[in-house]
Design an enzyme around this catalytic site. Structure first.
Site, PDB file in Angstrom:
ATOM      1  N   GLU A 141      42.790  45.105  41.409  1.00 35.07           N
ATOM      2  CA  GLU A 141      41.818  46.198  41.357  1.00 35.07           C
ATOM      3  C   GLU A 141      41.333  46.577  42.751  1.00 35.07           C
ATOM      4  OE1 GLU A 141      39.230  46.357  37.433  1.00 35.07           O
ATOM      5  OE2 GLU A 141      39.266  44.321  38.217  1.00 35.07           O
ATOM      6  N   GLU A 161      44.057  39.833  32.279  1.00 39.72           N
ATOM      7  CA  GLU A 161      42.803  39.576  31.566  1.00 39.72           C
ATOM      8  C   GLU A 161      42.953  39.554  30.049  1.00 39.72           C
ATOM      9  OE1 GLU A 161      41.487  41.323  35.544  1.00 39.72           O
ATOM     10  OE2 GLU A 161      43.167  41.522  34.150  1.00 39.72           O
TER      11      GLU A 161
END
Length: 290
Positions: A141, A161
Site C-alpha cells: 500500500e 489480508e
C-alpha cells in the site's frame, strides 16, 4: 545537478536511515535500518514516528519554494524485505481488547502517511518507491501511494489480508484502481495471492522493472530524466492531483470500514494473524543468520 550530489545522512533515527542532498532536492528514506536488533520489518509505531518525522521535515511552505524546483523522495528499505505490512501483533492485541480508539488512531497515522506520499509531500516532490525485497499488505500500500514504483525482478508483492478475514484498509483499493481496472484490483485483494514483481509489472502495477541489484541505479537515472524537465513534472503533479487524486476523506472512510471489520474478527482469524507474526519472526531470524 542536484541528483548527482553526494547524499548526506540526516539526524539519527532509531528505525530509519535518512539521507538528503545538500541542496535539499533529493531525499532517500531507508526503512528498518536497525533490523538486526530483532525488529520485524513491518509498520510498527516507532517506525511510523520516524518516517513521518522525516517526511514532515522536508515539506516546504509555499513561501519557501523556488519556481521550477522539482524535488524527489525515495522510499526504500535497509532490510531484506521492503515491508511486510501492518503490525499484526499490535492488531491482534487491540482487537482482542476491543480497542477501537487505538486501532483507528494507528490506521489514521498510516492514512496520513500514504496521503502525503500520494499528493507529493506538498506538491513539489515526485515520490518513488524502490522495492528490492518483498512488499506485502501495508508495505505494498505504501509503495502504491508513490508516484512511481521501481521494483527489482523476483520480488514478492501482494495483499494477503484476506487470509485472516481482512482487506488492506489504508489505500490499496483506491491506489490500485488508478493503475488497473477495479475488477483486477478486487481480484488482487480478494485472492490474497503473492505475485512476483515481474507479474505486477505485466499487470501495470509496477512502473519500472529492473534486474536484481539494479534498483538504486534505475532510480538515480529516473531522477536525472525527470530533472531535465522539472516544470513539466511539477505540472504533472498538479494534473495528477486533479485527475487521479485519492481524497483524504475517501481514505479515512475506507479505513474506518477496515477498523470495524477488524474488530469483528473471530478467534480463528486472530490465531491466523498471530501465526503470521511468528512466521515473520522466523523469517527475520533466518535472514539475520544468513
Amino acid at each position: 545537478m542536484s541528483n548527482v550530489e553526494k547524499l548526506l545522512r540526516s539526524r539519527d533515527y532509531s528505525t530509519i536511515r535518512a539521507e538528503s542532498s545538500p541542496s535539499g532536492d533529493n531525499h532517500w528514506l531507508y526503512m528498518h535500518d536497525n533490523i538486526g536488533s530483532g525488529m520485524r520489518p513491518c509498520f510498527r509505531n516507532d517506525l511510523l514516528d520516524d518516517m513521518w518525522s522525516f517526511t514532515s521535515s522536508i515539506i516546504k511552505r509555499d513561501s519557501e519554494r523556488r519556481p521550477g524546483q522539482l524535488r524527489h523522495f525515495v522510499l526504500a528499505s535497509a532490510a531484506s524485505a521492503f515491508n511486510l505490512g501492518g503490525d499484526l501483533e499490535l492488531f491482534s492485541q487491540l482487537i482482542r481488547a476491543n480497542d477501537r480508539e487505538h486501532l483507528l488512531a494507528y490506521a489514521r497515522r498510516c492514512v496520513d502517511g500514504v496521503y502525503g506520499l500520494h499528493t507529493g509531500l506538498g506538491g513539489d516532490v515526485r515520490t518513488i518507491a524502490l522495492v528490492q525485497g518483498d512488499a506485502l499488505g501495508g508495505g505494498l500500500e505504501m509503495a502504491l501511494a508513490c508516484h512511481t514504483i521501481v521494483a527489482e525482478e523476483g520480488v514478492g508483492m501482494g495483499l494477503p489480508e484476506v487470509l485472516f478475514g481482512l482487506f488492506p484498509g489504508m489505500g490499496a483499493y483506491s491506489f490500485l484502481c488508478k493503475r488497473v481496472t477495479p475488477q483486477l484490483a478486487e481480484k488482487i485483494i480478494l485472492d490474497g495471492n503473492i505475485y512476483t514483481s515481474d507479474e505486477m509489472y505485466k499487470m501495470g502495477v509496477v512502473d519500472v522493472l529492473v534486474p536484481k541489484g539494479q534498483g538504486e541505479i534505475a532510480v538515480q537515472e529516473l531522477i536525472r530524466q525527470q530533472q531535465r524537465a522539472p516544470q513539466a513534472h511539477l505540472a504533472m503533479n498538479s494534473v495528477r492531483n486533479i485527475a487521479q487524486r485519492v481524497g483524504y476523506d475517501e481514505l479515512m472512510g475506507i479505513t474506518e470500514v477496515w477498523v470495524d471489520t477488524a474488530l469483528a474478527l473471530g478467534d480463528k482469524s486472530l490465531r491466523m494473524m498471530e501465526r503470521i507474526v511468528r512466521a515473520q519472526e522466523r523469517r527475520l531470524g533466518a535472514s539475520n543468520a544468513a
